[in-house]
Design an enzyme around this catalytic site. Sequence first.
Site, PDB file in Angstrom:
ATOM      1  N   GLU A 167     -91.379  -9.832-117.770  1.00  0.00           N
ATOM      2  CA  GLU A 167     -90.686  -8.701-118.387  1.00  0.00           C
ATOM      3  C   GLU A 167     -89.232  -9.060-118.621  1.00  0.00           C
ATOM      4  O   GLU A 167     -88.383  -8.782-117.763  1.00  0.00           O
ATOM      5  CB  GLU A 167     -90.728  -7.484-117.450  1.00  0.00           C
ATOM      6  CG  GLU A 167     -92.045  -6.791-117.379  1.00  0.00           C
ATOM      7  CD  GLU A 167     -91.854  -5.269-117.398  1.00  0.00           C
ATOM      8  OE1 GLU A 167     -92.792  -4.577-117.753  1.00  0.00           O
ATOM      9  OE2 GLU A 167     -90.745  -4.802-117.073  1.00  0.00           O
TER      10      GLU A 167
ATOM     11  N   HIS B 257     -88.897  -4.979-110.655  1.00  0.00           N
ATOM     12  CA  HIS B 257     -88.615  -4.630-112.054  1.00  0.00           C
ATOM     13  C   HIS B 257     -87.125  -4.867-112.334  1.00  0.00           C
ATOM     14  O   HIS B 257     -86.284  -4.622-111.473  1.00  0.00           O
ATOM     15  CB  HIS B 257     -88.980  -3.161-112.274  1.00  0.00           C
ATOM     16  CG  HIS B 257     -89.043  -2.786-113.717  1.00  0.00           C
ATOM     17  ND1 HIS B 257     -87.915  -2.622-114.483  1.00  0.00           N
ATOM     18  CD2 HIS B 257     -90.097  -2.575-114.545  1.00  0.00           C
ATOM     19  CE1 HIS B 257     -88.272  -2.321-115.716  1.00  0.00           C
ATOM     20  NE2 HIS B 257     -89.594  -2.287-115.781  1.00  0.00           N
TER      21      HIS B 257
ATOM     22  N   SER C  51     -91.494  -3.276-124.562  1.00  0.00           N
ATOM     23  CA  SER C  51     -91.711  -2.667-125.894  1.00  0.00           C
ATOM     24  C   SER C  51     -93.148  -2.805-126.385  1.00  0.00           C
ATOM     25  O   SER C  51     -93.377  -2.881-127.596  1.00  0.00           O
ATOM     26  CB  SER C  51     -90.753  -3.270-126.930  1.00  0.00           C
ATOM     27  OG  SER C  51     -89.421  -3.037-126.550  1.00  0.00           O
TER      28      SER C  51
HETATM   29  P1  PGA Z   1     -91.131  -0.403-122.207  1.00  0.00           P
HETATM   30  O1  PGA Z   1     -90.951  -0.629-120.638  1.00  0.00           O
HETATM   31  O2  PGA Z   1     -92.585  -0.494-122.500  1.00  0.00           O
HETATM   32  O3  PGA Z   1     -90.560   0.979-122.444  1.00  0.00           O
HETATM   33  O4  PGA Z   1     -90.345  -1.463-122.885  1.00  0.00           O
HETATM   34  C1  PGA Z   1     -91.708  -1.623-119.992  1.00  0.00           C
HETATM   35  C2  PGA Z   1     -91.266  -1.696-118.566  1.00  0.00           C
HETATM   36  O5  PGA Z   1     -90.068  -1.551-118.298  1.00  0.00           O
HETATM   37  O6  PGA Z   1     -92.095  -1.866-117.661  1.00  0.00           O
END
Ligand code: PGA
Length: 228
Positions: A151, A102, A190
């Site tokens: 991501e 991540h 998001s």
């Molecule tokens: P978010 O986070 O949905 O709050 O943008 C997604 C993630 O970091 O896996």
Amino acid sequence: MKYIIGNWKANKNLLEAKDWVDKCISTIKRSQNILNLLSNNSLSIIIAPPYPYIGLMKEYIGDRQGVFIASQDVSVKEGGSYTGEVPAKSLADFINFTILGHSERRINFSETDEQIHEKIVNLKKYNIEPVLCVRDENDVIHNEVRYIAYEPASAISTGPIAKRVSAEDVAAMKKRLNLPPESKYLYGGSVNADNCQEYLKNEEIDGILVGSASLDPYTFCSILEKTQ
Ligand code: PGA
């Protein structure tokens, strides 16, 4: 099959974790739509709580069809004298998936592609599927990985920018990533109850990784409800 991963990150105490699971399970039990999706193998729900709640989740969820537990990371070490580490072996009885690479780990903990590769090797020994997060085509996509989550750090809701990426752009990135044909391609950044359908309807996207919007059980269940 669509995969919906709820990534709690470093949130919730024990009471909040129990409350979430109670509310989520009872909402799912009342939703014929979600139950059908699970029993038809059209939906996999994957919940990634902090380490201390993984055992609790396992007790609550048991072997419910289509519901799985993930860890948010794993040790780079296979086990042994490494105080504070949580190796794949200790997780294997509880989880089926692990989120790896991540951007919050790459950025805040300087995690490298080499370390991620060692973690993948350890997970595979214990039959745990890594879900590899990549920010773009510059992050290494390791051969052994079947689940890839695109991501972009700039799209994460709690980050400094939170720039939303359209499903079309997510699909375009899939081509640039040049994934092996059997890969599962997920998107995270998001995603919430209002925009999830845009991603879930797109045939190029196999699922979503949901951070902030997974913290409230009813919001998370309304995302599950919108799968189809
Ligand atoms: P978010 O986070 O949905 O709050 O943008 C997604 C993630 O970091 O896996």
